[in-house]
Design an enzyme around this catalytic site. Structure first.
Site, mmCIF file in Angstrom:
data_model
loop_
_atom_site.group_PDB
_atom_site.id
_atom_site.type_symbol
_atom_site.label_atom_id
_atom_site.label_comp_id
_atom_site.label_asym_id
_atom_site.label_seq_id
_atom_site.Cartn_x
_atom_site.Cartn_y
_atom_site.Cartn_z
ATOM 1 N N PRO A 110 0.690 -1.357 -0.147
ATOM 2 C CA PRO A 110 -0.038 0.335 -0.207
ATOM 3 C C PRO A 110 0.826 1.160 -0.009
ATOM 4 C CG PRO A 110 -0.875 -1.507 1.503
ATOM 5 C CD PRO A 110 0.448 -2.253 0.907
ATOM 6 N N GLY A 122 5.404 1.253 -4.456
ATOM 7 C CA GLY A 122 5.449 0.314 -5.710
ATOM 8 C C GLY A 122 6.477 0.678 -6.341
ATOM 9 N N ILE A 157 -1.989 -7.549 -6.199
ATOM 10 C CA ILE A 157 -1.288 -8.841 -6.722
ATOM 11 C C ILE A 157 -1.939 -9.443 -7.560
ATOM 12 C CG2 ILE A 157 -0.044 -10.691 -5.872
ATOM 13 C CD1 ILE A 157 1.081 -7.749 -4.974
ATOM 14 N N GLU A 200 10.323 -9.174 -18.138
ATOM 15 C CA GLU A 200 8.859 -8.872 -17.654
ATOM 16 C C GLU A 200 8.429 -7.563 -18.697
ATOM 17 O OE1 GLU A 200 7.994 -7.419 -13.924
ATOM 18 O OE2 GLU A 200 5.882 -7.606 -14.290
ATOM 19 N N ARG A 201 9.266 -6.693 -19.065
ATOM 20 C CA ARG A 201 8.885 -5.466 -19.713
ATOM 21 C C ARG A 201 8.755 -5.827 -21.209
ATOM 22 N NH1 ARG A 201 12.958 -2.837 -15.444
ATOM 23 N NH2 ARG A 201 11.226 -2.835 -13.954
ATOM 24 N N THR A 236 6.378 1.570 -13.930
ATOM 25 C CA THR A 236 5.649 2.397 -14.722
ATOM 26 C C THR A 236 6.397 2.971 -15.813
ATOM 27 O OG1 THR A 236 6.428 4.336 -13.443
ATOM 28 C CG2 THR A 236 4.412 3.265 -12.493
ATOM 29 N N GLU A 295 7.262 5.988 -16.420
ATOM 30 C CA GLU A 295 8.237 6.957 -15.792
ATOM 31 C C GLU A 295 9.257 6.265 -15.363
ATOM 32 O OE1 GLU A 295 4.891 7.043 -15.086
ATOM 33 O OE2 GLU A 295 4.242 8.707 -16.223
#
Ligand SMILES: Cc1cc2nc3c(=O)[nH]c(=O)nc-3n(C[C@H](O)[C@H](O)[C@H](O)COP(=O)(O)OP(=O)(O)OC[C@H]3O[C@@H](n4cnc5c(N)ncnc54)[C@H](O)[C@@H]3O)c2cc1C
Length: 385
Positions: free
Chosen positions: A128, A131, A157, A244-245, A367, A369
């Site tokens: 929370p 990230g 998740i 993953e990207r 993200t 960014e």
């Protein structure tokens, strides 16, 4: 344009995957979207067909195929919008951690089950309170004899409810300096006392995925559930996030193409002022621009994919592919929605789903960014690193 990265074997494999997906998965997609999660039977069927962990070693049940085969599966799932079944996360994001850093015992126990679809995987990094800044996670794993005791909360998740095994990013040394040296990865199995599944979160898009909160309250796991070395978690994550990207890039460019193809068909059919809307120059120019951008994006993704299969370092290029294709998907789905007029706003038209699903792709897997932070750093622009 013919895509040079595929040979005849790949084409045959794609046909097999496409037949399977159309027969076994497409009929389930509506149900996943209604339930907010995929179903176990589909995972088992994917496993049986050999479509989970295709590029993992044969000794753990994989096919030992090159990553191009997994890319084909990712594309075929994206093509039909089967986003509820998180095969790319399971096979191409999480399984590599187990295969590369797991002990023999961990591989035998978990990878073999994951390849069969019996052990569904999740990875819990985000909390929370943090990230993007992964080194700031607050979940702790405290060594106590032959166990680790986990305390903390995770959120957003994927596979949160359905998963059988979760790689949890924890701090084994909350006082480490720099902080990332205190990060470790710990495996938590379904039904471990103190492992509590929270809410399945209500989302804008990707409605067939069970994105959830997870809680750990004095959750005790055997010390043998440590993945890799203590304090090495951040390094392991950084080593494996490149794939993953690329996975996001492969999915995003496929989704953009699908959205565009559907919109071309719609524009030919829908009439206004006595002619198909495809006859208006504005519609033609928009579609021509998008078709160009999808081809440009595809060429780059294919290039990064080929480099990855060769074993090149793709950290920079995978980050580029991730931010560029996911931004493109947002643009394409938004413009395609506009071309659909009011119908584009109706959920019965897939473009509405594409529009909603596109939003998260610039957010998760790092993200966009953060992708640019990585690229800038690799360009030598950040003198602090
Ligand atoms: C559908 C979905 C599925 C997900 N699945 C998973 C999963 O399976 N496992 C998991 O662990 N997580 C998962 N996530 C979480 C996801 O990875 C995070 O949401 C993401 O990393 C961003 O973290 P955050 O939400 O805390 O945003 P923040 O880190 O709070 O960022 C907020 C904004 O600030 C910007 N920002 C932050 N730092 C910088 C910086 N240094 N420079 C410039 N801008 C910056 C960000 O780019 C963003 O725009 C999922 C999220 C969603 C929505």
């Amino acid at each position: 344009m013919r895509r040079d990265i595929f040979n005849q074997d790949h084409d045959i494999f794609r046909e097999q995957v496409r037949r399977f997906v159309e027969k076994e998965l497409v009929p389930k997609i509506e149900q996943w979207n209604r339930d907010g999660m995929s179903d176990r039977a589909s995972w088992l069927k994917m496993g049986e067909a050999g479509f989970l962990g295709a590029n993992q070693p044969a000794e753990y049940g994989g096919a030992g195929a090159d990553f191009t085969y997994d890319a084909i599966i990712i594309e075929e799932l994206a093509r039909v919008r089967a986003h509820g079944l998180m095969m790319p996360l399971h096979s191409d994001v999480i399984m590599p951690y187990l295969v590369n850093y797991g002990t023999e015992e961990q591989k035998r126990r978990f990878v073999t089950g994951a390849v069969k679809g019996e052990t569904i995987l999740a990875i819990a990094m985000t909390e929370p309170g943090t990230g993007s800044d992964l080194a700031a996670v607050k979940t702790t794993a405290t060594r106590d004899g032959d166990s680790y005791v986990l305390n903390g909360a995770k959120t957003f998740i994927s596979n949160g409810q359905i998963s059988d095994l979760v790689i949890v990013v924890v701090k084994t040394d909350p006082n480490a300096k720099p902080a990332h040296r205190g990060v470790s990865l710990v495996l938590v199995e379904r039904d471990t006392p103190g492992f509590i599944r929270g809410r399945k979160l209500d989302k804008l898009g990707f409605r067939g995925q069970d994105t959830s909160e997870l809680f750990f309250e004095d959750c005790r796991v055997p010390a043998a559930n440590l993945l890799g070395r203590e304090g090495n978690g951040f390094k392991m994550l950084m080593e494996k996030l490149g794939q993953e990207r690329l996975v996001v890039g492969i999915g995003a460019i496929t989704s953009a193409r699908r959205c565009l193809d559907d919109t071309v068909a719609y524009a030919m059919e829908r009439r206004a002022f006595g002619q198909p809307i495809a006859g208006f120059q504005n519609t033609q120019f928009k579609l021509a621009e998008m078709a160009t951008e999808v081809e440009v994006g595809q060429a780059f993704v294919d290039r990064v994919l080929a480099a990855h299969v060769r074993g090149d370092d793709i950290v920079t290029e995978a980050s580029m592919a991730k931010w560029w294709t996911s931004d493109l998907l947002k643009k394409v789905s938004s413009q395609c929605l506009q071309i659909h007029g009011g119908y584009g706003f109706m959920m019965e038209y897939p473009v509405a789903t594409d529009y909603a699903d596109s939003a998260v792709q610039s957010i998760y897997a790092g993200t966009n960014e953060i992708m640019k932070v990585i690229i800038a750093r690799r360009m030598g622009l950040d003198q602090r690193s």
